[in-house]
Design an enzyme around this catalytic site. Structure first.
Site, short mmCIF file in Angstrom:
data_model
loop_
_atom_site.label_atom_id
_atom_site.label_comp_id
_atom_site.label_asym_id
_atom_site.label_seq_id
_atom_site.Cartn_x
_atom_site.Cartn_y
_atom_site.Cartn_z
N LYS A 1 -1.92 -1.38 -3.66
CA LYS A 1 -2.83 -0.46 -3.60
C LYS A 1 -1.88 0.81 -3.92
O LYS A 1 -0.90 1.24 -3.11
CB LYS A 1 -3.56 -0.33 -2.41
CG LYS A 1 -4.51 0.71 -2.33
CD LYS A 1 -5.30 0.79 -0.84
CE LYS A 1 -6.13 1.93 -0.64
NZ LYS A 1 -6.87 2.22 0.49
N TYR B 1 0.92 -1.12 0.10
CA TYR B 1 0.03 -0.08 0.17
C TYR B 1 0.75 1.38 -0.15
O TYR B 1 1.64 1.61 1.08
CB TYR B 1 -0.79 -0.03 1.11
CG TYR B 1 -1.99 1.14 1.40
CD1 TYR B 1 -2.05 1.85 0.29
CD2 TYR B 1 -2.33 1.36 2.83
CE1 TYR B 1 -3.04 2.93 0.61
CE2 TYR B 1 -3.42 2.58 2.79
CZ TYR B 1 -3.47 3.23 1.80
OH TYR B 1 -4.56 4.25 2.00
#
Length: 293
Positions: free
Chosen positions: A164, A135
């Site tokens: 992400k 992320y």
């Protein structure tokens, strides 16, 4: 390795009026989001107010959501931190709750160099038997994981299966141009969903899907069917909602939006504060204009 799905929701954490985690409501919210089109849920991420949740609360949340919807969709536990040893320990504990994968945020505040990011993520991922999603959110962490580091991890660590990504589309393109087969990229920004899809992203880990999940599903399905005009029309229609939900720090307005749309989930925890009347009224207008209310 699982694909996890194209439309994932970064789930808020329901609270009681006095600020305790409302586990019953969390299970209900998980079912609500799945019914609205989410193929997976991220629990205890940024939107879930992870900085103000204890480890015990997080573990119980993971168990609650797995029990509620784990047989239908993927449940991904947010276990990343800026402390490598602690992230390893907590990731191992989370794995025992039955979650299907882990979301690992870039270490924040201590601002490691790229080599530190590589070693941190490799150490955490290799300590567990679950697929891991990186992320990268520079606006929150003050560090940007460069494409070269992401690709190095994707090639060297088999259970790092995706990222992400919240950086710009150019950085996304650099990642996708060198990614190994099966490595997935999800947009971490609702407003970038369609631009990311056009460059080759797999899907999105969304905030707005709390209130416009079916519409986002329509956008993604239209794009995948080759109907880019319809996908673009959905994007233009939803863009004010995407922007409106982030007019102040997330998840303040997402919780307000859930209340406005008839699914209250309680307040945010300090140091966040609930939306003001003026902020909520502005959000109400945005949601009404988009046909959500």
């Amino acid at each position: 390795m699982p694909t996890f799905g194209r439309l994932l929701t970064a789930m808020v954490t329901p609270m009681t009026p006095d600020g305790a985690v409302d586990y019953q409501r969390a299970g209900e919210l998980a079912k609500h989001l799945v019914a609205a089109g989410s193929e997976g849920l991220v629990v205890s991420g940024t939107t879930g107010e992870s900085p103000t949740l204890s480890h015990e609360e997080k573990l119980r949340l993971f168990e609650t959501v797995v029990d509620a919807v784990g047989g239908q969709v993927s449940v991904i536990a947010g276990t990343g931190s800026n402390n490598t040893a602690e992230s390893i320990r907590f990731s191992r504990e989370a794995a025992r709750t039955g979650v299907h994968g882990l979301l690992l945020v870039t270490p924040y505040y201590n601002k490691p160099p790229q080599e530190g990011l590589y070693r941190h993520f490799r150490a955490v991922a290799e300590a567990v038997d679950l697929p891991c999603i990186l992320y990268n959110v520079p606006s929150r962490t003050s560090v940007n994981m460069l494409p070269a580091t992401t690709l190095r991890l994707a090639r060297d660590v088999p259970n790092i299966v995706g990222i992400k990504e919240c950086a710009d589309v150019g950085q996304l393109a650099d990642i996708l141009s060198g990614a190994p087969e099966g490595f997935r990229v999800w947009s971490g920004d609702d407003a970038n969903l369609l631009p990311y899809l056009t460059v080759g992203a797999y899907g999105i880990i969304s905030v707005a899907s709390h209130v416009v999940g079916p519409q986002m599903r329509e956008l993604i399905d239209a794009f995948l069917a080759g109907d880019t005009a319809r996908a673009a029309a959905w994007h233009r229609r939803l863009l004010p909602v995407f922007r409106g939900l982030f007019a102040v720090t997330n998840p303040i307005l997402v919780k307000a939006a859930l209340r406005l749309t008839g699914f209250p989930v309680g307040p945010v925890r300090l140091p966040l504060v609930d939306a003001t009347e003026e902020q909520e009224e502005a959000l109400r207008e945005v949601l009404a204009e988009a046909g959500v209310l």
